[in-house]
Design a protein around this motif. Structure first.
Motif, mmCIF file in Angstrom:
data_model
loop_
_atom_site.group_PDB
_atom_site.id
_atom_site.type_symbol
_atom_site.label_atom_id
_atom_site.label_comp_id
_atom_site.label_asym_id
_atom_site.label_seq_id
_atom_site.Cartn_x
_atom_site.Cartn_y
_atom_site.Cartn_z
ATOM 1 N N HIS A 39 -37.691 -107.793 -130.331
ATOM 2 C CA HIS A 39 -36.426 -107.186 -129.883
ATOM 3 C C HIS A 39 -36.682 -105.910 -129.086
ATOM 4 C CE1 HIS A 39 -33.323 -109.640 -131.840
ATOM 5 N NE2 HIS A 39 -34.257 -109.873 -132.752
ATOM 6 N N PHE A 40 -37.718 -105.208 -129.482
ATOM 7 C CA PHE A 40 -38.036 -103.969 -128.773
ATOM 8 C C PHE A 40 -38.582 -104.273 -127.373
ATOM 9 C CE2 PHE A 40 -40.522 -100.068 -127.889
ATOM 10 C CZ PHE A 40 -39.458 -99.188 -127.918
ATOM 11 N N LEU A 41 -39.366 -105.345 -127.279
ATOM 12 C CA LEU A 41 -39.917 -105.709 -125.968
ATOM 13 C C LEU A 41 -38.788 -106.093 -125.000
ATOM 14 C CD1 LEU A 41 -43.073 -107.725 -127.109
ATOM 15 C CD2 LEU A 41 -42.844 -105.276 -126.657
ATOM 16 N N VAL A 42 -37.754 -106.747 -125.530
ATOM 17 C CA VAL A 42 -36.579 -107.068 -124.705
ATOM 18 C C VAL A 42 -35.942 -105.761 -124.201
ATOM 19 C CG1 VAL A 42 -34.217 -107.993 -124.771
ATOM 20 C CG2 VAL A 42 -36.109 -109.281 -125.819
ATOM 21 N N LEU A 43 -35.842 -104.798 -125.090
ATOM 22 C CA LEU A 43 -35.257 -103.503 -124.728
ATOM 23 C C LEU A 43 -36.092 -102.814 -123.637
ATOM 24 C CD1 LEU A 43 -33.070 -101.265 -125.780
ATOM 25 C CD2 LEU A 43 -35.133 -100.194 -126.665
ATOM 26 N N MET A 44 -37.427 -102.861 -123.785
ATOM 27 C CA MET A 44 -38.296 -102.224 -122.779
ATOM 28 C C MET A 44 -38.085 -102.864 -121.407
ATOM 29 S SD MET A 44 -41.805 -101.865 -124.947
ATOM 30 C CE MET A 44 -42.787 -101.067 -123.686
ATOM 31 N N ASP A 45 -37.943 -104.194 -121.385
ATOM 32 C CA ASP A 45 -37.703 -104.871 -120.101
ATOM 33 C C ASP A 45 -36.374 -104.434 -119.490
ATOM 34 O OD1 ASP A 45 -40.097 -106.183 -120.241
ATOM 35 O OD2 ASP A 45 -39.266 -108.071 -120.998
ATOM 36 N N ARG A 46 -35.368 -104.305 -120.351
ATOM 37 C CA ARG A 46 -34.055 -103.854 -119.865
ATOM 38 C C ARG A 46 -34.141 -102.435 -119.302
ATOM 39 N NH1 ARG A 46 -28.924 -105.933 -122.369
ATOM 40 N NH2 ARG A 46 -28.226 -103.878 -121.725
ATOM 41 N N VAL A 47 -34.870 -101.572 -120.018
ATOM 42 C CA VAL A 47 -35.012 -100.186 -119.553
ATOM 43 C C VAL A 47 -35.750 -100.164 -118.207
ATOM 44 C CG1 VAL A 47 -36.187 -97.989 -120.028
ATOM 45 C CG2 VAL A 47 -34.828 -99.096 -121.818
ATOM 46 N N THR A 247 -47.221 -95.274 -130.199
ATOM 47 C CA THR A 247 -46.002 -95.734 -130.864
ATOM 48 C C THR A 247 -44.790 -95.213 -130.095
ATOM 49 O OG1 THR A 247 -47.204 -95.582 -132.939
ATOM 50 C CG2 THR A 247 -44.803 -95.844 -133.083
ATOM 51 N N ALA A 248 -44.223 -96.066 -129.271
ATOM 52 C CA ALA A 248 -43.102 -95.637 -128.432
ATOM 53 C C ALA A 248 -41.963 -95.119 -129.308
ATOM 54 C CB ALA A 248 -42.619 -96.808 -127.580
ATOM 55 N N PRO A 249 -41.314 -94.026 -128.868
ATOM 56 C CA PRO A 249 -40.198 -93.469 -129.643
ATOM 57 C C PRO A 249 -38.965 -94.365 -129.494
ATOM 58 C CG PRO A 249 -40.524 -92.192 -127.647
ATOM 59 C CD PRO A 249 -41.595 -93.249 -127.645
ATOM 60 N N ALA A 250 -38.842 -95.324 -130.405
ATOM 61 C CA ALA A 250 -37.844 -96.382 -130.267
ATOM 62 C C ALA A 250 -36.436 -95.824 -130.073
ATOM 63 C CB ALA A 250 -37.893 -97.294 -131.498
ATOM 64 N N ASN A 251 -36.031 -94.867 -130.886
ATOM 65 C CA ASN A 251 -34.645 -94.399 -130.811
ATOM 66 C C ASN A 251 -34.325 -93.680 -129.505
ATOM 67 O OD1 ASN A 251 -35.423 -94.931 -133.621
ATOM 68 N ND2 ASN A 251 -33.281 -94.402 -134.048
ATOM 69 N N MET A 252 -35.330 -93.036 -128.946
ATOM 70 C CA MET A 252 -35.137 -92.433 -127.625
ATOM 71 C C MET A 252 -34.850 -93.524 -126.596
ATOM 72 S SD MET A 252 -35.432 -89.224 -127.911
ATOM 73 C CE MET A 252 -35.241 -89.075 -126.142
ATOM 74 N N LEU A 253 -35.571 -94.638 -126.734
ATOM 75 C CA LEU A 253 -35.371 -95.733 -125.774
ATOM 76 C C LEU A 253 -34.052 -96.453 -126.012
ATOM 77 C CD1 LEU A 253 -39.090 -96.526 -125.603
ATOM 78 C CD2 LEU A 253 -37.670 -96.303 -123.572
ATOM 79 N N PHE A 254 -33.580 -96.478 -127.267
ATOM 80 C CA PHE A 254 -32.220 -97.009 -127.522
ATOM 81 C C PHE A 254 -31.217 -96.192 -126.702
ATOM 82 C CE2 PHE A 254 -33.270 -98.128 -132.281
ATOM 83 C CZ PHE A 254 -34.180 -99.087 -131.855
ATOM 84 N N GLY A 255 -31.403 -94.883 -126.740
ATOM 85 C CA GLY A 255 -30.489 -93.989 -126.019
ATOM 86 C C GLY A 255 -30.581 -94.196 -124.519
ATOM 87 N N LEU A 256 -31.806 -94.279 -124.007
ATOM 88 C CA LEU A 256 -31.978 -94.446 -122.558
ATOM 89 C C LEU A 256 -31.373 -95.767 -122.097
ATOM 90 C CD1 LEU A 256 -33.002 -93.576 -119.808
ATOM 91 C CD2 LEU A 256 -35.288 -94.382 -120.442
ATOM 92 N N ASN A 257 -31.581 -96.824 -122.892
ATOM 93 C CA ASN A 257 -31.012 -98.126 -122.530
ATOM 94 C C ASN A 257 -29.488 -98.041 -122.411
ATOM 95 O OD1 ASN A 257 -31.007 -101.115 -122.280
ATOM 96 N ND2 ASN A 257 -29.916 -100.946 -124.235
ATOM 97 N N GLU A 258 -28.879 -97.369 -123.362
ATOM 98 C CA GLU A 258 -27.415 -97.234 -123.345
ATOM 99 C C GLU A 258 -26.965 -96.406 -122.133
ATOM 100 O OE1 GLU A 258 -25.824 -98.905 -125.615
ATOM 101 O OE2 GLU A 258 -23.756 -98.257 -125.244
#
Ligand SMILES: *Cc1c(COP(=O)(O)O)cnc(C)c1O
Length: 389
Positions: A39-47, A247-258
């Motif tokens: 799921h995180f890899l999907v998010l990285m692609d979206r970002v 270890t990518a900061p997942a929650n930061m990337l949640f924010g950036l994606n949004e």
């Protein structure tokens, strides 16, 4: 000490950070997942896609470095400069000076092309230096946050390319608020930060590297002196290989994606027009108060306005009163303009008509409290808003 700590509700109109939309804050509060979770890899692609749209580029190597804007600057320079490489840097403010500093730290032989603070770089002077020096890299700042100047870059990038040099651009205070066209302008590498016009907290640095720039990285004769910022390694994690790097900061990337989703939904042109309109109103209000704007009018930056502190007024007490009585943060001057200018940002979610009027009223009131009575800027600002509605 009280047993809890609560962040005050500031209106953030300094040079960054800017206020965060509740949608972005909510996205960041989701449960953390692993940095290799499907799921995180999907998010990285979206970002990655969202950043390509924002940078207006097709560069496959477009990712977010874990770190603030400075880590983006550092990542670009450690990858693109080898000891002894000639680097031409256009300096028109504080962040141009930093480019000089960082380029020299990695062994670059730096030629600076300077202009007085408050003005834009003269493309002719830069082009002249590029033709004379034949550098490996040309670098400058698109939006100088220390002076409030927006630098046209197309001509400079074209000259760099003609001379066989790579073009590096600092887009920390432009990306997300002002048009950035990496591919059309022929920019080879660019970095930004998330806390200014993109609309996230600080902590990530979007970067993009062209194929030419990656070719330069691959053909280096010395290893990149930083493991953390090694673009070849980072692009293996962000690319299809998915090799663990950090270890990518997942929650930061949640924010950036949004935030990137919100930018796409608003539309780039609409977003730039919003920044432009609110900045126009702010300037109209400040000028109606009798205050002088610092930057050259032809290059006014929509995301940040510099205004001269009136004669006889002390910088710090004004900013302190704004923060204490109005919950309003604005910035002071850096370097040679310290104590001489205020820097008022209108970035991302903060760029709104309400904030323009609030800041003008707050500043007027604080100055009046200090015995400096100026005309009111609200009507002029409201008029400017209506004129461009
Ligand atoms: C803010 C800024 C930076 C540095 O970013 P940080 O997030 O503070 O590390 C670099 N360049 C410009 C033009 C900036 O405005």
């Amino acid at each position: 000490m009280p047993d809890t700590w609560i962040s005050p509700e500031r209106v953030l109109m300094g040079p960054g950070p800017s206020n965060i939309h509740p949608r972005v804050l909510r996205a960041m509060a989701q449960q953390t997942i692993g940095h290799l979770d499907p799921h995180f890899l999907v998010l990285m692609d979206r970002v990655g896609e969202g950043l390509r749209h924002l940078f207006q580029t097709r560069n496959p190597v477009t990712l977010a470095i874990s770190g603030t804007g400075m880590s983006g600057m550092e990542a670009c320079l450690v990858n693109l400069v080898e000891p002894g490489d000639r680097v031409v840097v256009g300096v028109h403010g504080y962040f141009g000076e930093r480019l000089v500093d960082l380029a020299a730290r990695v062994g670059g032989e730096v030629t600076r092309v300077e202009v007085e603070w408050g003005r834009a770089l003269d493309p002719a002077a830069l082009i002249d230096a590029v033709r004379r020096v034949r550098p490996a890299l040309v670098a400058c700042v698109h939006a100088e946050t220390s002076t409030g100047v927006l630098q046209p870059v197309e001509e400079i990038a074209a000259a760099a390319r003609e001379a066989g040099a790579l073009m590096l651009l600092d887009t920390v205070t432009s990306l997300g608020g002002v048009e950035v066209r990496i591919d059309d302008w022929g920019v080879d590498a660019a970095y930004s930060g998330t806390q200014k016009c993109v609309g996230c907290p600080s902590g990530l640095a979007p970067v993009t590297f062209s194929e030419r720039a990656m070719e330069r990285v691959r053909r280096r004769s010395t290893r990149v002196p930083s493991f953390y910022f090694d673009l070849a390694l980072l692009s293996q994690y962000w690319g299809t290989e998915r090799i663990y790097h950090h270890t990518a900061p997942a929650n930061m990337l949640f924010g950036l994606n949004e935030a990137l989703d919100m930018i796409a939904a608003e539309g780039l042109e609409v977003r730039y027009a919003r920044h432009q309109r609110n900045a126009r109103a702010l300037r109209a209000g400040l000028q109606a108060m009798g205050l002088r704007l610092f930057a050259d009018e032809a290059y006014w930056l929509p995301s940040l306005t510099t205004v001269c502190i009136p004669e006889g007024v002390n910088d710090l007490p004004v900013r302190q009163a704004l923060l204490r009585d109005w919950n309003l943060e604005i910035g002071g001057g850096l370097g040679p303009v310290r104590g001489r200018v205020w820097r008022i940002g209108l970035m991302g979610h903060t760029s709104s008509p309400a904030n323009v009027l609030y800041a003008l009223h707050g500043l007027h009131s604080v100055l009046a409290g200090l015995g400096v009575s100026l005309p009111d800027g609200l009507a002029a600002a409201a008029q400017a808003l209506e004129a461009s509605a």
